[in-house]
Design an enzyme around this catalytic site. Structure first.
Site, short mmCIF file in Angstrom:
data_model
loop_
_atom_site.label_atom_id
_atom_site.label_comp_id
_atom_site.label_asym_id
_atom_site.label_seq_id
_atom_site.Cartn_x
_atom_site.Cartn_y
_atom_site.Cartn_z
N ASP A 175 -2.87 2.47 -6.12
CA ASP A 175 -1.84 2.54 -5.07
C ASP A 175 -1.76 1.33 -4.15
O ASP A 175 -1.08 1.37 -3.13
CB ASP A 175 -2.05 3.81 -4.23
CG ASP A 175 -3.40 3.84 -3.52
OD1 ASP A 175 -4.25 2.98 -3.82
OD2 ASP A 175 -3.60 4.72 -2.67
N GLU A 176 -2.43 0.23 -4.49
CA GLU A 176 -2.30 -0.95 -3.64
C GLU A 176 -2.54 -2.22 -4.45
O GLU A 176 -3.24 -2.22 -5.45
CB GLU A 176 -3.23 -0.90 -2.43
CG GLU A 176 -4.70 -0.86 -2.77
CD GLU A 176 -5.58 -0.93 -1.52
OE1 GLU A 176 -5.25 -1.68 -0.58
OE2 GLU A 176 -6.62 -0.24 -1.51
N ASP B 151 0.86 -1.18 0.00
CA ASP B 151 0.00 0.00 0.00
C ASP B 151 0.90 1.24 0.00
O ASP B 151 1.66 1.45 0.94
CB ASP B 151 -0.90 -0.02 1.24
CG ASP B 151 -1.98 1.03 1.20
OD1 ASP B 151 -2.17 1.66 0.14
OD2 ASP B 151 -2.65 1.23 2.24
#
EC number: 2.7.7.7
Length: 354
Positions: free
Chosen positions: A106-107, A11
């Site tokens: 983003d993860e 993350d």
């Protein structure tokens, strides 16, 4: 108890804001947030850590953020830059495994069970991935390592920012005993409050419960809650996963009976839907958008419109039509908004046609 599976959840730390600070170092030590403006209503997509010290958070209305931090610098967002960074990060992941399940820009989940890198150590692979991301992009990432997906996701939040946390198979039982139920993905504020009213605060509490009782009280969610409290998560990391929809919903503590209440909830839900959609689809192109109402008898109804871009006025109109035609005098216990994403092949055809 567990198959020999090694899962990493990576993350990125305040990703959108981090890209802005990297590209403009003058922003690094001042409170900044992405989303909204001083002139228009909007919602915060991401805030950096200096802003978070003032209480500014993701999904917060911009007006509230400015009250908490009057000197907050608001940026409109550069989604091309975020997507470019995300693609680079994904390429780094691919150096270690082909089993990658992106959740947003983003993860992602990574299954490194069969990886030969770092002598097969998931802990060392996570450290090396984070260091490589920093070396090549000057961005920091946090990571969680565990034998199942939901625990890896929880672990990635334990040592943020720029840290990681490992839960070995042997450590799972002790970790779950004191894990607050609110930490389990999918357990929202309303559900957590209902569980606490039943004396259930931790996974250890749920482990003592009868599954049949949980099923009667919570339905399908009761089974998921029971399984997670036992450390059970049969989901594999799915590298073929294609996200088909994005949604947001709210279950009310008390049923609502007036349209004005429903409209007010939609006004609060819409900015969060906008934020979630921007994370997975920065250009905001969609196939359809719709609403969901769940009534006091637990029956539910959905209604959708074909629409190329997210549109609040249409969602409100659709919800009003659904409210008037399908409620039948029943109380409403849940209001939801959702969008169906374009099929990639259809999207390519649309782009080629422009």
């Amino acid at each position: 108890m567990y198959k020999k599976v090694k899962i990493i959840h990576v993350d990125m730390d305040c990703f959108f804001a981090a890209v802005e600070m990297r590209d403009n170092p003058a922003l690094r030590d001042i409170p900044i947030a992405i989303g909204g403006s001083r002139e228009r209503r909007g919602v915060i997509s991401t805030a950096n850590y200096p802003a978070r010290k003032f209480g500014v958070r993701s999904a917060m209305p911009t007006g509230m953020a400015l009250k908490l931090c009057p000197h907050l610098t608001l940026l409109p967002g550069r989604f091309d830059a975020y997507k470019e960074a995300s693609n680079h990060i994904r390429e780094i992941f691919s150096r270690y495994t082909s089993r990658i399940e992106p959740l947003s820009l983003d993860e992602a989940y990574l299954d490194v069970t069969d990886s030969v890198h770092c002598h097969g150590s998931a802990t060392l692979i996570a450290q090396e991935i984070r260091q490589t991301i920093f070396n090549e992009l000057q961005l920091t990432a946090s990571a969680g390592v565990a034998p199942v997906k939901f625990l890896a996701k929880i672990a990635s939040d334990m040592n943020k920012p720029n840290g990681q946390f490992v839960i070995t198979p042997a450590e799972v039982p002790a970790f779950l005993q004191t894990l607050p139920l609110a930490k389990i993905p999918g357990v929202g504020k309303v559900s957590a409050a209902k569980l606490e009213a039943m004396g259930l605060r931790t996974c250890g509490d749920v482990q003592k419960c009868d599954l049949v009782m949980l099923l009667k009280r919570f339905g399908k969610f009761g089974r998921i809650l029971w399984e997670r409290s036992q450390g059970i998560d049969e989901r594999d990391v799915n590298s073929e996963r294609l996200r088909k929809s994005v949604g947001v919903e709210r279950t009310m503590a008390e049923d609502i009976h007036h349209w004005s209440e429903c409209e007010a909830i939609i006004e609060r839900l819409y900015p969060e839907l906008e934020r979630r959609l921007a994370k997975v689809k920065p250009d905001l192109l969609i196939a359809r958008q719709g609403v969901k109402l769940k009534f006091d008898d637990f029956q539910q109804t959905t209604q959708e419109h074909v629409w190329p871009r997210l549109n609040k006025a249409d969602l409100i109109a659709t919800a009003r039509k659904t409210w008037d035609e399908r409620r039948g005098g029943r109380g409403v216990r849940l209001v939801g908004l959702h969008v169906t994403l374009l099929d990639p092949q259809m999207e390519r055809q649309l782009v080629l046609g422009l």
